[in-house]
Scaffold this motif. Sequence first.
Motif, PDB file in Angstrom:
ATOM      1  N   VAL A  61       0.845  -1.205   0.000  1.00  0.00           N
ATOM      2  CA  VAL A  61       0.000   0.000   0.000  1.00  0.00           C
ATOM      3  C   VAL A  61       0.877   1.251   0.000  1.00  0.00           C
ATOM      4  N   LEU A  62       1.932   1.249   0.813  1.00  0.00           N
ATOM      5  CA  LEU A  62       2.840   2.395   0.857  1.00  0.00           C
ATOM      6  C   LEU A  62       3.580   2.593  -0.449  1.00  0.00           C
ATOM      7  N   LEU A  63       3.852   1.492  -1.161  1.00  0.00           N
ATOM      8  CA  LEU A  63       4.568   1.576  -2.437  1.00  0.00           C
ATOM      9  C   LEU A  63       3.637   1.761  -3.629  1.00  0.00           C
ATOM     10  N   GLY A  64       2.327   1.757  -3.383  1.00  0.00           N
ATOM     11  CA  GLY A  64       1.366   1.931  -4.471  1.00  0.00           C
ATOM     12  C   GLY A  64       1.192   0.696  -5.332  1.00  0.00           C
ATOM     13  N   VAL A  65       1.449  -0.488  -4.781  1.00  0.00           N
ATOM     14  CA  VAL A  65       1.289  -1.743  -5.515  1.00  0.00           C
ATOM     15  C   VAL A  65      -0.124  -2.258  -5.287  1.00  0.00           C
ATOM     16  N   HIS A  66      -0.924  -2.288  -6.356  1.00  0.00           N
ATOM     17  CA  HIS A  66      -2.326  -2.701  -6.236  1.00  0.00           C
ATOM     18  C   HIS A  66      -2.652  -3.724  -7.316  1.00  0.00           C
ATOM     19  N   PRO A  67      -3.304  -4.843  -6.935  1.00  0.00           N
ATOM     20  CA  PRO A  67      -3.534  -5.290  -5.551  1.00  0.00           C
ATOM     21  C   PRO A  67      -2.227  -5.723  -4.904  1.00  0.00           C
ATOM     22  N   PRO A  68      -2.185  -5.788  -3.577  1.00  0.00           N
ATOM     23  CA  PRO A  68      -0.950  -6.205  -2.894  1.00  0.00           C
ATOM     24  C   PRO A  68      -0.450  -7.557  -3.390  1.00  0.00           C
ATOM     25  N   THR A  69       0.858  -7.718  -3.402  1.00  0.00           N
ATOM     26  CA  THR A  69       1.481  -8.945  -3.910  1.00  0.00           C
ATOM     27  C   THR A  69       0.949 -10.184  -3.215  1.00  0.00           C
ATOM     28  N   THR A  70       0.751 -10.099  -1.914  1.00  0.00           N
ATOM     29  CA  THR A  70       0.331 -11.272  -1.155  1.00  0.00           C
ATOM     30  C   THR A  70      -1.109 -11.692  -1.443  1.00  0.00           C
ATOM     31  N   LEU A  71      -1.853 -10.896  -2.204  1.00  0.00           N
ATOM     32  CA  LEU A  71      -3.225 -11.253  -2.554  1.00  0.00           C
ATOM     33  C   LEU A  71      -3.342 -11.666  -4.018  1.00  0.00           C
ATOM     34  N   ARG A  72      -2.210 -11.789  -4.698  1.00  0.00           N
ATOM     35  CA  ARG A  72      -2.239 -12.132  -6.127  1.00  0.00           C
ATOM     36  C   ARG A  72      -2.109 -13.625  -6.394  1.00  0.00           C
ATOM     37  N   GLY A  73      -1.417 -14.356  -5.522  1.00  0.00           N
ATOM     38  CA  GLY A  73      -1.174 -15.767  -5.769  1.00  0.00           C
ATOM     39  C   GLY A  73      -1.664 -16.627  -4.622  1.00  0.00           C
ATOM     40  N   TRP A  74      -2.162 -17.814  -4.945  1.00  0.00           N
ATOM     41  CA  TRP A  74      -2.727 -18.691  -3.907  1.00  0.00           C
ATOM     42  C   TRP A  74      -1.712 -19.138  -2.859  1.00  0.00           C
ATOM     43  N   PRO A  75      -0.417 -19.301  -3.182  1.00  0.00           N
ATOM     44  CA  PRO A  75       0.500 -19.748  -2.114  1.00  0.00           C
ATOM     45  C   PRO A  75       0.563 -18.779  -0.934  1.00  0.00           C
ATOM     46  N   TYR A  76       0.369 -17.490  -1.204  1.00  0.00           N
ATOM     47  CA  TYR A  76       0.433 -16.511  -0.121  1.00  0.00           C
ATOM     48  C   TYR A  76      -0.700 -16.704   0.888  1.00  0.00           C
ATOM     49  N   LEU A  77      -1.790 -17.324   0.450  1.00  0.00           N
ATOM     50  CA  LEU A  77      -2.899 -17.601   1.362  1.00  0.00           C
ATOM     51  C   LEU A  77      -2.827 -19.017   1.919  1.00  0.00           C
ATOM     52  N   VAL A  78      -2.384 -19.953   1.096  1.00  0.00           N
ATOM     53  CA  VAL A  78      -2.360 -21.354   1.508  1.00  0.00           C
ATOM     54  C   VAL A  78      -1.304 -21.600   2.586  1.00  0.00           C
ATOM     55  N   VAL A  79      -0.110 -21.028   2.414  1.00  0.00           N
ATOM     56  CA  VAL A  79       0.980 -21.281   3.361  1.00  0.00           C
ATOM     57  C   VAL A  79       0.605 -20.858   4.784  1.00  0.00           C
ATOM     58  N   PRO A  80       0.157 -19.599   5.010  1.00  0.00           N
ATOM     59  CA  PRO A  80      -0.208 -19.239   6.386  1.00  0.00           C
ATOM     60  C   PRO A  80      -1.452 -19.948   6.901  1.00  0.00           C
ATOM     61  N   THR A  81      -2.417 -20.251   6.015  1.00  0.00           N
ATOM     62  CA  THR A  81      -3.610 -20.965   6.451  1.00  0.00           C
ATOM     63  C   THR A  81      -3.257 -22.366   6.928  1.00  0.00           C
ATOM     64  N   ALA A  82      -2.449 -23.069   6.143  1.00  0.00           N
ATOM     65  CA  ALA A  82      -2.034 -24.412   6.528  1.00  0.00           C
ATOM     66  C   ALA A  82      -1.216 -24.383   7.815  1.00  0.00           C
ATOM     67  N   THR A  83      -0.359 -23.405   7.946  1.00  0.00           N
ATOM     68  CA  THR A  83       0.453 -23.283   9.164  1.00  0.00           C
ATOM     69  C   THR A  83      -0.428 -23.047  10.377  1.00  0.00           C
ATOM     70  N   ALA A  84      -1.417 -22.161  10.248  1.00  0.00           N
ATOM     71  CA  ALA A  84      -2.320 -21.868  11.360  1.00  0.00           C
ATOM     72  C   ALA A  84      -3.113 -23.108  11.771  1.00  0.00           C
ATOM     73  N   LEU A  85      -3.568 -23.894  10.801  1.00  0.00           N
ATOM     74  CA  LEU A  85      -4.322 -25.103  11.117  1.00  0.00           C
ATOM     75  C   LEU A  85      -3.444 -26.138  11.815  1.00  0.00           C
ATOM     76  N   ILE A  86      -2.188 -26.229  11.401  1.00  0.00           N
ATOM     77  CA  ILE A  86      -1.257 -27.159  12.055  1.00  0.00           C
ATOM     78  C   ILE A  86      -1.040 -26.745  13.508  1.00  0.00           C
ATOM     79  N   VAL A  87      -0.860 -25.436  13.726  1.00  0.00           N
ATOM     80  CA  VAL A  87      -0.671 -24.944  15.092  1.00  0.00           C
ATOM     81  C   VAL A  87      -1.926 -25.212  15.921  1.00  0.00           C
TER      82      VAL A  87
END
Length: 216
Positions: A53-79
């Motif tokens: 957001v500060l760099l003006g990158v839209h949409p944010p990089t972490t919302l463009r590819g599924w690994p950015y959502l899958v990795v933390p989701t899977a980690t949270a479920l494991i925890v």
Amino acid sequence: MSALVLLVVLEHAGLAVFAASGALAAVRARLDVFGVVVLGLTTALGGGIIRDVLLGVHPPTTLRGWPYLVVPTATALIVFAFHPQVARLRRAVLLADAIGLGLFTVSGTATALAHGAPGYTACLIGMTTGIGGGALRDLLLREIPLVLRREIYALASLAGAVIVWLGHQLHWPAVPVTVAGAALVVAVRLIALWRRWNAPVARGLGDLSGGSQNRE
């Protein structure tokens, strides 16, 4: 390994580490499985989203590819599933959090420099990338963010960001500089935990509190 590939690897490693930190905090706060996943995602993605957001990158990089959502989701479920075992690894969790801080700091700084940000801006964005997710985690749990109340956290992040910026200015190889910056963050953070270093706080707060109570 190219600088771009290194950044991607660092970001995904940081996602997993910070997601585990956020998920464990959610388990301790007795949130349900949905809350654990949400807090894990927020902790993992928050700093990167603020950076973009500060760099003006839209949409944010972490919302463009599924690994950015899958990795933390899977980690949270494991925890969530194995939280007793994870909770017993307190030192390992602190080490993982320090590593995540280092990884996100250097990746955020390098990304800002790649977008043409001035040195001081890149360093501040790198620090914000490192501490942003943890700050959002604490706010969602109705706590004063850790970075504002104790221990050397933001200063360690800023030190690593400065190393990355200096390496960029001096045209040093990107990979060794990035590794050195992350290592510095981790080292300063762990030494601060070991030696119980804290930033100075205002003195005489107890007296002021007592005085105000007396006046009431």
